[in-house]
Design a protein around this motif. Sequence first.
Motif, PDB file in Angstrom:
ATOM      1  N   ILE A 152      19.191   3.332   2.690  1.00 16.46           N
ATOM      2  CA  ILE A 152      18.994   2.908   1.309  1.00 16.46           C
ATOM      3  C   ILE A 152      17.975   3.827   0.637  1.00 16.46           C
ATOM      4  CG2 ILE A 152      17.158   1.248   1.873  1.00 16.46           C
ATOM      5  CD1 ILE A 152      18.350  -0.587  -0.289  1.00 16.46           C
ATOM      6  N   ASN A 153      18.252   4.192  -0.641  1.00 17.54           N
ATOM      7  CA  ASN A 153      17.383   5.146  -1.323  1.00 17.54           C
ATOM      8  C   ASN A 153      16.587   4.485  -2.453  1.00 17.54           C
ATOM      9  OD1 ASN A 153      19.199   4.846  -3.455  1.00 17.54           O
ATOM     10  ND2 ASN A 153      20.358   6.664  -2.876  1.00 17.54           N
ATOM     11  N   GLU A 154      15.733   5.271  -3.065  1.00 12.72           N
ATOM     12  CA  GLU A 154      14.847   4.758  -4.118  1.00 12.72           C
ATOM     13  C   GLU A 154      15.631   4.208  -5.303  1.00 12.72           C
ATOM     14  OE1 GLU A 154      11.565   6.477  -7.303  1.00 12.72           O
ATOM     15  OE2 GLU A 154      11.999   7.623  -5.490  1.00 12.72           O
ATOM     16  N   PHE A 188       7.900  -3.491   4.869  1.00 14.00           N
ATOM     17  CA  PHE A 188       9.080  -3.423   5.735  1.00 14.00           C
ATOM     18  C   PHE A 188       9.489  -1.982   5.997  1.00 14.00           C
ATOM     19  CE2 PHE A 188      13.840  -3.286   5.812  1.00 14.00           C
ATOM     20  CZ  PHE A 188      13.995  -3.756   7.109  1.00 14.00           C
ATOM     21  N   PHE A 189       9.552  -1.178   4.940  1.00 17.41           N
ATOM     22  CA  PHE A 189       9.976   0.217   5.111  1.00 17.41           C
ATOM     23  C   PHE A 189       8.894   1.048   5.807  1.00 17.41           C
ATOM     24  CE2 PHE A 189      12.920  -1.042   1.646  1.00 17.41           C
ATOM     25  CZ  PHE A 189      14.108  -0.747   2.300  1.00 17.41           C
ATOM     26  N   SER A 190       7.639   0.667   5.623  1.00 17.88           N
ATOM     27  CA  SER A 190       6.561   1.336   6.359  1.00 17.88           C
ATOM     28  C   SER A 190       6.702   1.066   7.852  1.00 17.88           C
ATOM     29  CB  SER A 190       5.197   0.843   5.870  1.00 17.88           C
ATOM     30  OG  SER A 190       4.952   1.261   4.549  1.00 17.88           O
ATOM     31  N   ASN A 247       9.774   6.382   2.752  1.00 17.82           N
ATOM     32  CA  ASN A 247       9.721   5.024   2.219  1.00 17.82           C
ATOM     33  C   ASN A 247      10.308   5.025   0.808  1.00 17.82           C
ATOM     34  OD1 ASN A 247       9.008   2.472   1.222  1.00 17.82           O
ATOM     35  ND2 ASN A 247       7.157   2.409   2.451  1.00 17.82           N
ATOM     36  N   PRO A 248      11.458   4.387   0.590  1.00 20.29           N
ATOM     37  CA  PRO A 248      12.090   4.385  -0.736  1.00 20.29           C
ATOM     38  C   PRO A 248      11.276   3.622  -1.785  1.00 20.29           C
ATOM     39  CG  PRO A 248      13.198   2.838   0.708  1.00 20.29           C
ATOM     40  CD  PRO A 248      12.229   3.606   1.573  1.00 20.29           C
ATOM     41  N   MET A 249      10.243   2.902  -1.338  1.00 18.13           N
ATOM     42  CA  MET A 249       9.394   2.138  -2.260  1.00 18.13           C
ATOM     43  C   MET A 249       8.157   2.925  -2.685  1.00 18.13           C
ATOM     44  SD  MET A 249      10.921  -0.811  -2.478  1.00 18.13           S
ATOM     45  CE  MET A 249       9.625  -1.704  -3.314  1.00 18.13           C
ATOM     46  N   GLU A 250       8.015   4.147  -2.163  1.00 14.05           N
ATOM     47  CA  GLU A 250       6.767   4.896  -2.321  1.00 14.05           C
ATOM     48  C   GLU A 250       6.363   5.098  -3.780  1.00 14.05           C
ATOM     49  OE1 GLU A 250       4.701   9.007  -0.641  1.00 14.05           O
ATOM     50  OE2 GLU A 250       6.800   8.575  -0.211  1.00 14.05           O
TER      51      GLU A 250
END
Length: 300
Positions: free
Chosen positions: A51-53, A82-84, A95-98
């Motif tokens: 999954i991407n940003e 979660f992504f971390s 991390n797509p949330m970065e």
Amino acid sequence: MDWKFYIKSYQSYLKIERGLSKNTVTNYSFDIERLCLFLEQNKIDVSPLKINEETVQQFIYFISAQVNARSQARIISGLKSFFSYLIFEDYRSDNPMELIESPKTTRKLPDTLSLDEIDALIAAIDLSSKEGERNRAMLETLYGCGLRVSELVSLKISDLFFDEGFIKITGKGNKERFVPIASVTQKYITIYKDNVRPEVPVKKEFSDTLFLNRRGGQLTRAMVFTIINNLATQIGLKKKISPHTFRHSFATHLLENGADLRSIQLMLGHESITTTEIYLHLDRKFLTEVLENCHPRKNM
């Protein structure tokens, strides 16, 4: 391997490695499950590793129309965590949330009950019923010890050290602390424990649990909420309150009567003093009195 596998693995990490409580783990997992539901409803077939940003940003836009800024910030924080974790375990490298920022939120303090309001709530309890003595003991303990509702319902008889003047509390992350307990609170707990609780058909697995429901099991947090809200309605209290309001009042009243912030932090079980400050709703009059009474140049 699909989302369920990684969520389950993440849950184990939160529980075992970080020592988080069951409720906290559930809340973290719920945010990820909301993302999964969004993907399913929009027929987006992508794994947590791919999954991407852009896709995550679509979900954030979607959720922002349904929840307030505070809830949105919590969801973003949960997904970042979660992504971390996935990066930490070498499942993915980024991390797509970065680059996704949380909305700014203001700190909203809950209402504080005055001592008269607390007395009125407790006085409204029907002591002619078995549950009445239990409810009085619970409210006295909430306010007298500043407990979280989860700490209250899980309090055990073996956690009571009345001779020493303390009770042992298992808080967030299964961290234990000893909280002082006043003689008046001890009195009401003892009345319930010695005179009322023995008449309840206790289930074996809850033989050491202090506060029981009428079927001999552990009370739920929702039941404590209901008890308090019913009492508030009964006395015509206009404030929106919860079990946490008693905890907030406990901290505020202690501070207003001269307790130091560090002592309150230890009793509440906060790791950071900054967290404690959120609970303390101070008016300017009180701060002025502190300055006048404590500053070395007050009489110059």
